[in-house]
Design a protein around this motif. Structure first.
Motif, short mmCIF file in Angstrom:
data_model
loop_
_atom_site.label_atom_id
_atom_site.label_comp_id
_atom_site.label_asym_id
_atom_site.label_seq_id
_atom_site.Cartn_x
_atom_site.Cartn_y
_atom_site.Cartn_z
N ALA A 176 0.82 -1.21 0.00
CA ALA A 176 0.00 0.00 0.00
C ALA A 176 0.85 1.26 0.00
O ALA A 176 0.35 2.35 -0.30
N TYR A 177 2.10 1.20 0.33
CA TYR A 177 2.97 2.37 0.42
C TYR A 177 3.79 2.53 -0.84
O TYR A 177 4.32 1.57 -1.39
N LYS A 178 3.93 3.79 -1.28
CA LYS A 178 4.74 4.10 -2.44
C LYS A 178 6.14 4.48 -1.98
O LYS A 178 6.30 5.06 -0.91
N PRO A 179 7.16 4.21 -2.77
CA PRO A 179 8.51 4.63 -2.39
C PRO A 179 8.64 6.15 -2.50
O PRO A 179 7.93 6.79 -3.27
N PRO A 180 9.52 6.76 -1.73
CA PRO A 180 9.68 8.23 -1.79
C PRO A 180 10.33 8.66 -3.10
O PRO A 180 11.09 7.91 -3.72
N LEU A 181 10.02 9.87 -3.51
CA LEU A 181 10.63 10.42 -4.72
C LEU A 181 12.00 10.98 -4.36
O LEU A 181 12.14 11.76 -3.43
N VAL A 182 12.99 10.60 -5.11
CA VAL A 182 14.35 11.05 -4.85
C VAL A 182 14.64 12.22 -5.78
O VAL A 182 14.68 12.08 -7.00
N ILE A 183 14.80 13.41 -5.18
CA ILE A 183 15.09 14.60 -5.96
C ILE A 183 16.59 14.84 -6.00
O ILE A 183 17.18 15.09 -7.04
N ARG A 184 17.21 14.76 -4.84
CA ARG A 184 18.65 14.96 -4.74
C ARG A 184 19.25 13.80 -3.97
O ARG A 184 18.57 13.16 -3.18
N GLN A 185 20.51 13.59 -4.17
CA GLN A 185 21.20 12.57 -3.40
C GLN A 185 21.66 13.22 -2.10
O GLN A 185 22.66 13.93 -2.06
N ILE A 186 20.92 12.96 -1.03
CA ILE A 186 21.15 13.61 0.25
C ILE A 186 22.50 13.23 0.84
O ILE A 186 23.18 14.06 1.44
N PHE A 187 22.94 12.02 0.65
CA PHE A 187 24.23 11.61 1.20
C PHE A 187 25.37 12.39 0.55
O PHE A 187 26.40 12.61 1.15
N LYS A 188 25.19 12.85 -0.69
CA LYS A 188 26.23 13.65 -1.35
C LYS A 188 26.31 15.05 -0.75
O LYS A 188 27.37 15.68 -0.70
N ASP A 232 25.76 15.83 2.39
CA ASP A 232 26.30 15.79 3.74
C ASP A 232 27.73 15.27 3.81
O ASP A 232 28.27 15.15 4.91
N GLU A 233 28.35 14.97 2.69
CA GLU A 233 29.71 14.45 2.72
C GLU A 233 30.72 15.53 3.06
O GLU A 233 30.57 16.69 2.66
N THR A 234 31.73 15.15 3.81
CA THR A 234 32.84 16.05 4.11
C THR A 234 34.13 15.39 3.68
O THR A 234 34.29 14.17 3.80
N TYR A 235 35.04 16.20 3.17
CA TYR A 235 36.31 15.68 2.68
C TYR A 235 37.46 16.29 3.47
O TYR A 235 37.48 17.50 3.69
N LEU A 236 38.40 15.51 3.88
CA LEU A 236 39.58 16.00 4.57
C LEU A 236 40.70 16.19 3.55
O LEU A 236 41.04 15.26 2.82
#
Length: 125
Positions: free
Chosen positions: A106-118, A120-124
């Motif tokens: 009965a539930y639909k999957p969410p619509l992915v607009i942006r890649q949220i993990f990208k 929030d990434e931090t680079y050293l």
């Protein structure tokens, strides 16, 4: 289990032909043909010197079991109870596997607009 009974009761013959100490031919279930260098018997009657043949045949026979001993008529009551309970639990173990119930139909999957993990990434560096 049927293969174990089949191969334990099967008999066969392995025939090997050696020529000059090296194996030339191997045959199972029939006689090896040879290399064609076998010496024929000499027809001279008075000759006492004979030549040694360079070819040699070896035959190995593997005998299978002749008698199968099945003692089905001598099963005790405890063994009968064990066999019936084993068969009953084995048959009933696979009855409920046909119904695959999914609760998320009965539930639909969410619509992915942006890649949220990208985001929030931090680079050293």
């Amino acid at each position: 289990m049927a293969f174990v009974v089949l191969f334990s009761t099967m008999s066969f013959t392995k025939d090997m032909h050696y020529c000059g100490g090296t194996l030339v031919e191997t045959a199972i279930f029939h006689k090896a043909k040879g290399c064609g260098m076998e010496m024929e018997n000499s027809k001279t009657e008075g000759c006492s010197i004979t030549k040694k043949n360079c070819c040699k045949n070896e035959q190995t026979v593997v005998d299978g079991q002749d008698e199968l001993q099945l003692h089905v008529d001598k099963i005790s009551f405890e063994q009968q109870v064990f066999i019936t309970s084993f068969v009953y639990t084995y048959i009933n173990a696979f009855e409920g596997l046909d119904n695959n119930v999914t609760t998320y139909e009965a539930y639909k999957p969410p619509l992915v607009i942006r890649q949220i993990f990208k985001l929030d990434e931090t680079y050293l560096i």
